[in-house]
Motif scaffolding. Structure first.
Motif, PDB file in Angstrom:
ATOM      1  N   VAL A 178      13.778   2.832  10.420  1.00 57.52           N
ATOM      2  CA  VAL A 178      12.812   3.834  11.044  1.00 57.52           C
ATOM      3  C   VAL A 178      12.073   4.247   9.817  1.00 57.52           C
ATOM      4  O   VAL A 178      10.913   4.368   9.916  1.00 57.52           O
ATOM      5  N   GLU A 179      12.898   4.681   8.668  1.00 55.12           N
ATOM      6  CA  GLU A 179      12.276   5.266   7.731  1.00 55.12           C
ATOM      7  C   GLU A 179      11.175   4.175   6.929  1.00 55.12           C
ATOM      8  O   GLU A 179       9.870   4.490   6.696  1.00 55.12           O
ATOM      9  N   GLU A 180      11.511   2.762   6.972  1.00 51.61           N
ATOM     10  CA  GLU A 180      10.633   1.818   6.542  1.00 51.61           C
ATOM     11  C   GLU A 180       9.500   1.678   7.443  1.00 51.61           C
ATOM     12  O   GLU A 180       8.495   1.409   6.888  1.00 51.61           O
ATOM     13  N   CYS A 181       9.793   1.852   8.629  1.00 50.93           N
ATOM     14  CA  CYS A 181       8.724   1.895   9.696  1.00 50.93           C
ATOM     15  C   CYS A 181       7.597   2.729   9.215  1.00 50.93           C
ATOM     16  O   CYS A 181       6.372   2.613   9.428  1.00 50.93           O
ATOM     17  N   LEU A 182       8.449   4.147   9.255  1.00 53.34           N
ATOM     18  CA  LEU A 182       7.245   5.155   9.215  1.00 53.34           C
ATOM     19  C   LEU A 182       6.457   4.970   8.108  1.00 53.34           C
ATOM     20  O   LEU A 182       5.374   5.428   7.996  1.00 53.34           O
ATOM     21  N   VAL A 183       7.017   4.670   6.811  1.00 51.17           N
ATOM     22  CA  VAL A 183       6.361   4.178   5.337  1.00 51.17           C
ATOM     23  C   VAL A 183       5.060   3.458   5.628  1.00 51.17           C
ATOM     24  O   VAL A 183       4.121   3.845   5.550  1.00 51.17           O
ATOM     25  N   ALA A 184       5.471   2.065   6.550  1.00 53.62           N
ATOM     26  CA  ALA A 184       4.421   1.378   6.716  1.00 53.62           C
ATOM     27  C   ALA A 184       3.429   1.861   7.385  1.00 53.62           C
ATOM     28  O   ALA A 184       2.410   1.423   7.410  1.00 53.62           O
ATOM     29  N   THR A 185       3.727   2.690   8.616  1.00 56.93           N
ATOM     30  CA  THR A 185       2.765   3.064   9.519  1.00 56.93           C
ATOM     31  C   THR A 185       1.692   4.024   8.489  1.00 56.93           C
ATOM     32  O   THR A 185       0.663   3.833   8.927  1.00 56.93           O
ATOM     33  N   ILE A 186       2.359   4.967   8.028  1.00 55.57           N
ATOM     34  CA  ILE A 186       1.370   5.815   6.949  1.00 55.57           C
ATOM     35  C   ILE A 186       0.645   5.091   5.906  1.00 55.57           C
ATOM     36  O   ILE A 186      -0.609   5.656   5.810  1.00 55.57           O
ATOM     37  N   LYS A 187       1.186   4.229   5.566  1.00 54.84           N
ATOM     38  CA  LYS A 187       0.517   3.341   4.743  1.00 54.84           C
ATOM     39  C   LYS A 187      -0.798   2.643   5.337  1.00 54.84           C
ATOM     40  O   LYS A 187      -1.922   2.591   4.761  1.00 54.84           O
ATOM     41  N   ILE A 188      -0.589   2.463   6.678  1.00 56.63           N
ATOM     42  CA  ILE A 188      -1.813   1.678   7.455  1.00 56.63           C
ATOM     43  C   ILE A 188      -2.791   3.065   7.610  1.00 56.63           C
ATOM     44  O   ILE A 188      -4.025   2.517   7.219  1.00 56.63           O
ATOM     45  N   GLY A 189      -2.247   4.050   7.959  1.00 53.53           N
ATOM     46  CA  GLY A 189      -3.375   5.088   8.071  1.00 53.53           C
ATOM     47  C   GLY A 189      -4.197   5.612   6.876  1.00 53.53           C
ATOM     48  O   GLY A 189      -5.193   5.751   6.838  1.00 53.53           O
ATOM     49  N   VAL A 190      -3.532   5.686   5.826  1.00 52.58           N
ATOM     50  CA  VAL A 190      -3.974   5.963   4.404  1.00 52.58           C
ATOM     51  C   VAL A 190      -4.756   4.881   4.088  1.00 52.58           C
ATOM     52  O   VAL A 190      -6.047   4.938   3.592  1.00 52.58           O
ATOM     53  N   SER A 191      -4.671   3.640   4.169  1.00 51.71           N
ATOM     54  CA  SER A 191      -5.412   2.380   3.801  1.00 51.71           C
ATOM     55  C   SER A 191      -6.684   2.414   4.670  1.00 51.71           C
ATOM     56  O   SER A 191      -7.783   2.074   4.065  1.00 51.71           O
ATOM     57  N   CYS A 192      -6.522   2.844   6.078  1.00 47.12           N
ATOM     58  CA  CYS A 192      -7.610   2.828   6.776  1.00 47.12           C
ATOM     59  C   CYS A 192      -8.656   4.024   6.520  1.00 47.12           C
ATOM     60  O   CYS A 192      -9.838   3.704   6.768  1.00 47.12           O
ATOM     61  N   SER A 193      -8.212   4.962   6.049  1.00 45.45           N
ATOM     62  CA  SER A 193      -9.042   6.347   5.854  1.00 45.45           C
ATOM     63  C   SER A 193      -9.423   6.502   4.329  1.00 45.45           C
ATOM     64  O   SER A 193      -9.795   7.678   3.901  1.00 45.45           O
ATOM     65  N   VAL A 194      -9.371   5.596   3.440  1.00 47.19           N
ATOM     66  CA  VAL A 194     -10.036   5.717   2.080  1.00 47.19           C
ATOM     67  C   VAL A 194     -11.460   6.133   2.271  1.00 47.19           C
ATOM     68  O   VAL A 194     -12.184   5.772   3.091  1.00 47.19           O
ATOM     69  N   ASP A 195     -12.009   6.499   1.417  1.00 43.96           N
ATOM     70  CA  ASP A 195     -13.309   7.042   1.169  1.00 43.96           C
ATOM     71  C   ASP A 195     -14.406   5.777   1.177  1.00 43.96           C
ATOM     72  O   ASP A 195     -15.312   5.806   1.790  1.00 43.96           O
ATOM     73  N   SER A 196     -13.833   4.736   0.286  1.00 41.93           N
ATOM     74  CA  SER A 196     -14.735   3.648   0.190  1.00 41.93           C
ATOM     75  C   SER A 196     -14.808   2.501   1.415  1.00 41.93           C
ATOM     76  O   SER A 196     -13.527   1.975   1.616  1.00 41.93           O
ATOM     77  N   PRO A 197     -15.803   2.334   2.064  1.00 39.63           N
ATOM     78  CA  PRO A 197     -15.759   1.613   3.304  1.00 39.63           C
ATOM     79  C   PRO A 197     -15.026  -0.129   2.994  1.00 39.63           C
ATOM     80  O   PRO A 197     -14.387  -0.532   3.843  1.00 39.63           O
ATOM     81  N   PRO A 198     -15.483  -0.596   2.093  1.00 39.53           N
ATOM     82  CA  PRO A 198     -15.255  -2.052   1.833  1.00 39.53           C
ATOM     83  C   PRO A 198     -13.612  -2.106   1.528  1.00 39.53           C
ATOM     84  O   PRO A 198     -13.044  -3.257   1.712  1.00 39.53           O
ATOM     85  N   GLN A 199     -13.110  -1.076   1.005  1.00 35.02           N
ATOM     86  CA  GLN A 199     -11.673  -1.107   0.827  1.00 35.02           C
ATOM     87  C   GLN A 199     -10.806  -0.499   1.804  1.00 35.02           C
ATOM     88  O   GLN A 199      -9.395  -0.800   1.807  1.00 35.02           O
ATOM     89  N   ARG A 200     -11.049  -0.490   3.057  1.00 41.35           N
ATOM     90  CA  ARG A 200     -10.486  -0.143   4.353  1.00 41.35           C
ATOM     91  C   ARG A 200      -9.834  -1.156   4.949  1.00 41.35           C
ATOM     92  O   ARG A 200     -10.292  -2.385   4.906  1.00 41.35           O
TER      93      ARG A 200
END
Length: 983
Positions: free
Chosen positions: A941-963
């Motif tokens: 479960v913890e691994e899944c939580l980490v993976a999910t939060i990583k998605i949210g963080v990767s999608c919401s970076v300031d630089s559009p091309p890096q999302r």
């Protein structure tokens, strides 16, 4: 005398070995020794010297018990408190569990208590104050909870307190400042919270202070900077604010480690740091330092780590002047690690970069505004293992001297403006594992010399102007096991048969080139492929049957080619396949119904005009049934027989429809997709737009629950536009245009629209949707409407549904649609808690003249709209991805992006990012985690939580091309969902 089992309860695996320890404790009295060994002094002394047990010569009592790293398990018995002459108890690095017995407080002679690296839980015993001679207290790396007991303040001789890596809370207590003898304080990796007490400035003998990753807030007390004996000072990974004192370098002259990275510190980086001549580690990255970087590094001769990335250094004056500090680095002869990523550095990289230490191993200068040529002197840094210059504005040719960096393992020159050919000299880098040259203006052939890079496992040359064939030699590198990406170039020819050598390759992307010929059957031997993308080429022929061997394949995109034939049945049998794109080819025949084809959002067959069958949502013609015989009936006989009959039938149908239209003018014809409704019908359906039926209200509209007579008495949602509100008409048009082009299971189903006048003659516009009985995601997260809360599975399912909807809008519609206002209140839930995206009032249809938003118009909602919209950028797919990232983080943490805790530089994105990877559980909404039943499951479960939060963080970076790309998001969320569903 206490038996060994009474002192420490052991598991069977360690019982035999510990019996020897127990026998050694027979030194408790000399009488016991003679009774046990019949006066055999040889055995007696042998036992005393066995494995770290010491006894006093005078009293024959145990004075030290050192059982470090013995593989011991079980609980620590309270009887250990009977060893009243004990001065040292060291049980470090074992597997003891349970609570620490409070009987330890009896050991008044104890000077060293070492219980680190075990599995002790519960609180720190409150009566440890009885150990008033204690000098060393080591409790690190356990599972201790609660607060530090006040009795600690009575340990007046304590010099070393190590409580790091536990689960302690309730802040750092001010009373600790009373322990004036403190020399070393380790409290890192605890969720302490609170601020740093000013009283800790009383520790005048302190040499080491570690409180990193403790969730600390506020500023660093000025009293701390008066601790002139400090050698190691670490407060990394907190939420500290404020600026550093200008005299820090003079106040702390003995510093060897200054670690303040990952905070929210502001102001200028004090030049006086240059006076800390003993500095070895200087880590200030991920803060908000500003001003000019004018440190004189020439005095820091012993420094070997400098980390300044993710700050906002800038200064007035000439651009080259901003990089003058590079000249002073030549005296740092021990420097191994220099990180200056994303620091807003502007200028030309000076030639003096080549004067840096030959010991330098890692150089990070990416994400700045460096321009001009890359100096050939870079080839002098022969110790480099990593060179990262990505996301700058370097131009000109890549210097051939880069081939001198024989130790280089990772080279990142991507996202610049390098031109000319890829130097053959890169082939000299025999240890290279990652080569990133994408998004430049490189031209010419891919050098075959890359075959000499025998360790290469990631090669990314996308988005350049490369031409020629794919080198066969390069495809004979068995080390290529992760990325091989040549997309968006002008490569020609076919895929070489040597591709079969890449049996461990995971991702192959050859999209958008000029490759032609048949798809080689040898691709079927690349059995580790998870992603295969050859989109946008000129391949022809059929899909080779050998691709059925790609059992690990998750994404297959062969769209926009000239492929033909039938869709192979084996594609529906690839169990791991999550996304399949066959669009814009010339496939024919029936679309399968199994496997990936069973999920309409997981595949696309658009632009294949000869396909038939499949699911109804594809809107393809039915497949013609083949007769048992293959003989053709003469066509002219068919015409003679059928034509008169068909003409009569058509005439009858025409007359019947005309009569029906005349008798029922309010109903739509069968060819129209939507029914027609009047203002009167909607008035009646909602009981006069009664407030009792009002279920939602926004800036442009009000939404009412109602029942339409023509909708089989099913509830509907009627969205009435506030036409007096600015932008409301535009919003209505945008929604109508969007709904004309879309249909998907995760989009809110529109029933009809109404554009009319009310009883007073005023314009009236409304949209009628399918009613969603479970309200919005916002209601479930933030209101008291629902007594129960969303569990983890429901949240991930909702996020997967929303990602599917976005993937459809962005990648699978005939006209790409940007939603523009993705947020929890626009995500609605049906009876089965399936998510449906609604409210297309700000939608934009890319590539059309419809609803082109002006650069000054309102775009999205504060907190969810991406930062580039705030400076006038046009709406894009990347903007929707940012909004999705914020939505994901809100769903997982339960916190709105506008929550009151997000101020002074702290955002929802940063809040989640700082928790990765070890503290994610601490930021997850408490109501989400209900799946933990065993330790193994809890870890999953913890691994899944980490993976999910990583998605949210990767999608919401300031630089559009890096999302993160939305199609990848869909795949990742599905993978997470599969794991959770199997727990």
């Amino acid at each position: 005398m206490n038996s060994p089992q009474a002192i420490i309860h052991l598991s069977s695996s360690s019982l035999i070995s510990f019996l020897f320890y127990g026998l050694a404790i027979t030194c408790l009295t000399s009488t016991t020794v003679s009774a046990s060994y019949d006066g055999n002094e040889t055995d007696y002394h042998a036992l005393l010297s066995f494995n770290g047990i010491s006894c006093g010569k005078r009293h024959k009592r145990v004075t030290a018990l050192r059982l470090v790293s013995q593989g011991l398990e079980g609980s620590l018995s309270p009887h250990v408190g009977n060893l009243s002459f004990l001065r040292e108890l060291d049980l470090s690095n074992n597997s003891f569990q349970g609570t620490i017995p409070h009987e330890l407080g009896r050991l008044s002679r104890l000077r060293g208590l070492h219980l680190g690296t075990n599995k002790f839980s519960g609180v720190i015993p409150t009566n440890l104050s009885g150990c008033y001679n204690l000098e060393d207290l080591w409790l690190y790396q356990n599972e201790l909870t609660g607060s530090m007991p006040k009795g600690m303040s009575l340990l007046s001789k304590l010099t070393r307190l190590e409580i790091d890596d536990n689960k302690l809370t309730s802040g750092t207590p001010p009373f600790l400042g009373n322990i004036s003898s403190m020399e070393v304080f380790y409290a890192a990796l605890n969720p302490l919270g609170g601020s740093i007490p000013d009283t800790l400035g009383h520790w005048k003998s302190l040499t080491a202070f570690y409180s990193g990753d403790c969730n600390l807030y506020g500023s660093i007390p000025h009293s701390i900077f008066n601790l002139s004996l400090l050698v190691n000072f670490s407060l990394a990974g907190n939420h500290l604010t404020g600026s550093l004192p200008s005299e820090i370098g003079n106040q702390l002259p003995n510093l060897e480690l200054l670690q303040l990275r990952d905070n929210e510190l502001t102001g200028v980086l004090p030049p006086s740091i240059s006076n800390c001549s003993k500095l070895r580690h200087l880590e200030m990255s991920n803060n908000s330092f500003s001003g000019k970087l004018i440190l004189d590094f020439s005095k820091l001769r012993d420094i070997y780590v400098i980390q300044f990335s993710e700050n906002n250094f800038h200064g007035r004056g000439e651009a080259d002047d901003q990089l003058r500090f590079v000249d002073s680095l030549k005296n740092c002869t021990k420097l191994e690690y220099l990180e200056l990523q994303s620091c807003n550095l502007i200028g030309v990289l000076p030639i003096s970069i080549g004067n840096l230490s030959g010991q330098l191993q890692k150089l990070y200068l990416g994400g700045n505004q460096l321009f001009g040529s890359l100096p050939s002197s870079i080839g002098s840094l022969v110790g480099l293992t990593t060179l990262d210059l990505d996301s700058n504005q370097f131009s000109g040719k890549i210097p051939t001297t880069i081939g001198k960096l024989q130790k280089l393992q990772a080279l990142g020159l991507n996202k610049n403006q390098f031109s000319g050919p890829i130097p053959d000299a890169i082939g000299n880098l025999s240890l290279l594992t990652r080569l990133y040259l994408y998004s430049n203006k490189l031209e010419g052939h891919i050098p075959s010399s890359l075959e000499n890079c025998k360790e290469l496992n990631e090669l990314y040359l996308a988005d350049n102007r490369l031409s020629g064939n794919i080198p066969k030699q390069l495809l004979q590198l068995p080390s290529l096991n992760y990325f091989l990406n040549f997309s968006q170039n002008s490569l020609s020819g076919s895929i070489p048969s040597e591709i079969k050598n890449l049996k461990t390759l995971s991702n192959l992307d050859l999209s958008y080139n000029n490759l032609s010929g048949n798809i080689t059957s040898n691709l079927g031997e690349c059995i580790s492929l998870t992603t295969l993308n050859i989109r946008g080429n000129r391949f022809q022929g059929v899909i080779p049957s050998s691709l059925s061997s790609l059992r690990a394949l998750e994404v297959l995109d062969i769209s926009q080619n000239n492929l033909s034939g039938r869709i192979p049945q084996f594609l529906g049998k690839l169990k791991s396949l999550e996304y399949l794109n066959l669009s814009f080819n010339d496939f024919e025949g029936e679309v399968p119904l199994v496997g990936v084809f069973a999920n309409a959002s997981a595949f696309s067959v658009r632009g294949n005009n000869r396909l038939c069958g499949g699911f109804v949502t594809l809107e393809l013609p039915k497949c013609k049934e083949m007769g048992s015989k293959n003989k053709r009936f003469p066509f002219f006989i068919l015409v003679i027989v059928i034509a008169p009959t068909l003409l009569i039938v058509l005439c009858c149908v025409y007359l019947l429809c005309k009569k029906k239209r005349n008798s029922q003018p309010s109903q739509s014809s069968g060819s129209e997709r939507f029914m027609k409704v009047s203002y009167n019908q909607l008035l009646k359906a909602t009981d006069g737009f009664s407030t009792a039926n009002l279920i939602g209200e926004g800036g442009h509209s009000s939404v009412y629950k109602g029942i339409l007579d023509s909708n089989d008495d099913k509830s509907v949602a009627v969205k009435v536009l506030h036409l007096q509100s600015r932008g409301a008409r535009k919003s209505f048009i945008a929604e109508c245009e969007a709904w004309r082009n879309i249909r998907h299971r995760n989009l809110l189903k529109i029933i009809t629209s109404c554009s009319s006048t009310d009883f007073r003659g005023n314009d009236f516009k409304a949209l009628v949707y399918e009613f969603m009985p479970n309200g919005s995601v916002h209601d479930w997260l933030h209101s008291s409407t629902y007594t129960s809360k969303l569990n983890l599975l429901q949240r991930i399912n909702i996020l997967r549904d929303v990602a599917n909807a976005l993937d459809y809008l962005h990648n699978r519609c005939q006209t790409t649609i940007v939603h523009g206002d993705l947020k929890p209140s626009n995500i609605l839930l049906d009876d089965d808690m399936v998510a449906h995206v609604g409210d297309f009032g700000l939608a934009r249809l890319l590539g059309t003249d419809l609803n082109q938003n002006s650069s000054t118009g309102v775009k999205g909602t504060i907190g969810y709209a991406p930062p580039e919209y705030g400076i006038g950028s046009e709406m894009t797919n990347c903007g929707d991805v940012y909004s999705f990232g914020i939505l994901l983080l809100e769903v997982m943490t339960g916190k709105k992006p506008t929550d009151e805790i997000f101020n002074e530089g702290l955002t929802l994105h940063k809040f989640a990012h700082m928790a990765l990877p070890d503290h994610v559980v601490d930021v997850i909404d408490d109501d989400a985690i209900v799946l933990q039943s065993t330790e193994a499951n809890a870890k999953k479960v913890e691994e899944c939580l980490v993976a999910t939060i990583k998605i949210g963080v990767s999608c919401s970076v300031d630089s559009p091309p890096q999302r993160m790309k939305i199609e990848i998001v869909v795949n990742e969320l599905q993978r997470i969902l599969d794991v959770l569903q199997n727990i």
